[in-house]
Design an enzyme around this catalytic site. Structure first.
Site, mmCIF file in Angstrom:
data_model
loop_
_atom_site.group_PDB
_atom_site.id
_atom_site.type_symbol
_atom_site.label_atom_id
_atom_site.label_comp_id
_atom_site.label_asym_id
_atom_site.label_seq_id
_atom_site.Cartn_x
_atom_site.Cartn_y
_atom_site.Cartn_z
ATOM 1 N N LYS A 76 0.859 -1.189 0.000
ATOM 2 C CA LYS A 76 0.000 0.000 0.000
ATOM 3 C C LYS A 76 0.896 1.240 0.000
ATOM 4 C CE LYS A 76 -3.855 2.119 2.568
ATOM 5 N NZ LYS A 76 -4.778 2.043 3.721
ATOM 6 N N SER A 151 -9.809 2.321 2.877
ATOM 7 C CA SER A 151 -8.910 3.033 2.005
ATOM 8 C C SER A 151 -7.913 2.135 1.268
ATOM 9 C CB SER A 151 -8.107 4.037 2.828
ATOM 10 O OG SER A 151 -7.288 3.361 3.769
ATOM 11 N N SER A 175 -10.191 -0.051 7.074
ATOM 12 C CA SER A 175 -9.616 0.008 5.728
ATOM 13 C C SER A 175 -8.934 -1.244 5.216
ATOM 14 C CB SER A 175 -8.629 1.163 5.642
ATOM 15 O OG SER A 175 -9.333 2.353 5.430
HETATM 16 N N1 GLN Z 1 -13.428 4.719 6.325
HETATM 17 C C1 GLN Z 1 -12.763 5.135 7.506
HETATM 18 C C2 GLN Z 1 -12.332 6.566 7.382
HETATM 19 O O1 GLN Z 1 -12.606 7.151 6.390
HETATM 20 C C3 GLN Z 1 -11.609 4.230 7.814
HETATM 21 C C4 GLN Z 1 -10.399 4.520 7.029
HETATM 22 C C5 GLN Z 1 -9.227 3.666 7.414
HETATM 23 O O2 GLN Z 1 -9.384 2.650 8.089
HETATM 24 N N2 GLN Z 1 -8.054 4.112 7.039
HETATM 25 O O3 GLN Z 1 -11.737 7.134 8.235
#
Ligand code: GLN
Length: 484
Positions: A76, A151, A175
């Site tokens: 990532k 994400s 995410s």
């Molecule tokens: N969807 C969540 C957010 O927007 C989690 C994102 C994540 O786990 N990086 O913060």
């Protein structure tokens, strides 16, 4: 060969059925071919990958290898990679070449993994759909009109499309698990502190945790054996001894006590998803587990608490990107104030700015007690709910996401709906627990994930249950059409 799991690839390399160079070239060809339609890579690392693969073949010939030497991986783009662009999905870091490797990357390189490239992601990991990336949205290989989740959507899409056998993700509020659910793969969010955050660009430091995104629980276990462990360079890294995550995979789950939170099966959950998740749980019962309804009474407070704590921490973490110390710098600033304002204004996208503003607001003198402190208190309640539940049950099961993948652009202008879709994942991060999402079926040809939440440092148990589930089911073997 590109449909193989890590364990199968390791055997194929060992028996010399294929060389690492051949394997790496095969995956690189797929990455290049499909990246136009899926957009799951920000950087494809072709020359370096082939060089490393040749070296891996040499190490194997000289018997200086590990079981994983020569197997490709995608990182990532939140993990710093020495000498390679590390953008975090943001214009702010579009020209950032990291001068060192994150601990996770360092460990994977040392184990012999070959990095194919860096995967696309929501900007600074803020999002649930991968649409906030500066590099454009990632597509879901099950239907390219749909989002892959976020994400870590680039990693999930790339693994599901078999462009890489495995990838890393990070999970601040879901995410790893939510994109795994939406793309039909297996994703493990480890206990907070189990995997080093050193060199992992910070979003919300008390919630962020890196982990594997794989085709199977066994593969996730193999990666965990490489990346888990104490790191003195991460002050919140746990000193706890590391398990051999593959050791218990084949244990029977006879007698396992599963808790089913009534809050996870009520309002907010799509009825088709509920049915698929319930069928998955029945499968675990057939393997000898017993189920019991439990309560996690503060579940409804988890989204509001998370969307105070995470923005608060991000507003502080992202203050370093000011065009001076780090990040994009605007052209021809008039003075210092113009330099800061325009660099940040031009470098950050809309969602990141929204979070920074919420964070600065809840931390400001007049509002700190009302919002930030309250959210921290709720966090304790949520943790206590889980600890009470674990007095009676071994693990907690439920859905990973409130629905299947949604259409691109469907929710992008409605941030609150997007935030609400994190209902079943964020409380796990607030409590710091480990959880895994495994493919449990399909609704309308789109994957559905089953989530298993464990007590602290019980990754091994989660992987065991997930592996037993995958021995009894075939959902994880399905390949999206066109990517066979
Ligand atoms: N969807 C969540 C957010 O927007 C989690 C994102 C994540 O786990 N990086 O913060």
């Amino acid at each position: 060969m590109h449909q193989s799991t890590l364990a199968q690839l390791s055997a194929a390399l060992e028996s010399k059925e294929i060389s690492s160079e051949e394997l790496t070239r095969l995956y690189l060809e797929r990455c290049k071919k499909f990246n136009d339609s899926l957009n799951c890579f920000i950087t494809i690392n072709e020359d370096e990958a082939i060089k490393k693969a040749k070296l891996a073949d040499q190490q194997r010939a000289e018997n200086k290898h590990t079981a994983l030497t020569g197997i490709p991986v995608a990182q990532k783009d939140i993990f710093c990679t020495n000498g390679i662009k590390t953008s975090c999905g943001s214009k702010m870091l579009d020209n950032f070449i990291a001068p060192y490797d994150a601990t996770v990357v360092e460990k994977m390189n040392a184990a012999g993994f070959i990095m194919l490239g860096k995967t696309n992601m929501d900007e600074f990991a803020m999002g649930s759909s991968n649409e906030t990336s500066f590099y454009g949205p990632v597509k879901n290989p099950w239907n390219t009109d749909y989002v892959p989740g976020g994400s870590s959507g680039g990693s999930a899409s790339a693994v599901a499309a078999r462009l890489t056998p495995i990838a890393t993700g990070t999970d601040t509020g879901g995410s790893i698990r939510q994109p795994a659910s939406l793309c039909g793969i297996t994703g493990l969010k480890p206990t907070y502190g189990r995997v080093s955050r050193y060199g992992m660009i910070a979003f919300a430091s008390s919630l962020d945790q890196g982990g594997p995104m794989a085709l199977t629980a066994e593969d996730a276990a193999l990666m965990m054996n490489v990346i888990a462990g104490f790191d003195e360079r991460d002050s919140t890294s746990a000193e706890q001894q590391v398990d051999d995550y593959t050791k218990n995979l084949n244990n029977s789950i006879e007698g396992l006590k599963i808790g089913l939170p009534k809050e996870y099966f009520g309002e907010g959950l799509d009825s088709n998803i509920a049915k698929i998740v319930e069928d998955g749980i029945k499968e675990l019962e057939k393997l000898g587990a017993t189920c019991k309804e439990i309560e996690l009474p503060n579940t409804e407070l988890s989204i509001p608490a998370y969307y105070v704590v995470a923005p608060a921490e991000c507003s502080s973490n992202l203050s370093r990107f000011d065009g001076v110390r780090f990040g994009y710098r605007c052209d021809d600033p008039k003075d210092l104030s113009d330099l800061y304002t325009r660099s940040r204004g031009e470098g950050f996208g809309k969602e990141v700015k929204r979070r920074i503003m919420i964070g600065a607001y809840v931390l400001s003198a007049g509002y700190y007690d009302a919002y930030y402190l309250k959210a921290q208190q709720i966090r304790h309640l949520i943790r206590d709910d889980f600890q009470n539940a674990f007095k009676d049950v071994d693990v907690i099961a439920g859905p990973t996401a409130t629905g299947t993948a949604f259409k691109l652009n469907e929710m992008i202008d409605d941030p609150v709906s997007m935030y609400l879709s994190d209902l079943y994942t964020v409380s796990v991060n607030l409590a710091g627990l480990p959880a895994i999402s495994v493919p449990a079926g399909f609704d309308n040809n789109l994957p559905v994930g089953l989530q298993l939440i464990g007590n602290y440092f019980e990754e091994s148990r989660l992987l065991n249950i997930a592996h037993q589930f995958q021995q009894a089911t075939d959902h994880h073997k399905a390949i999206p059409e066109g990517f066979e």
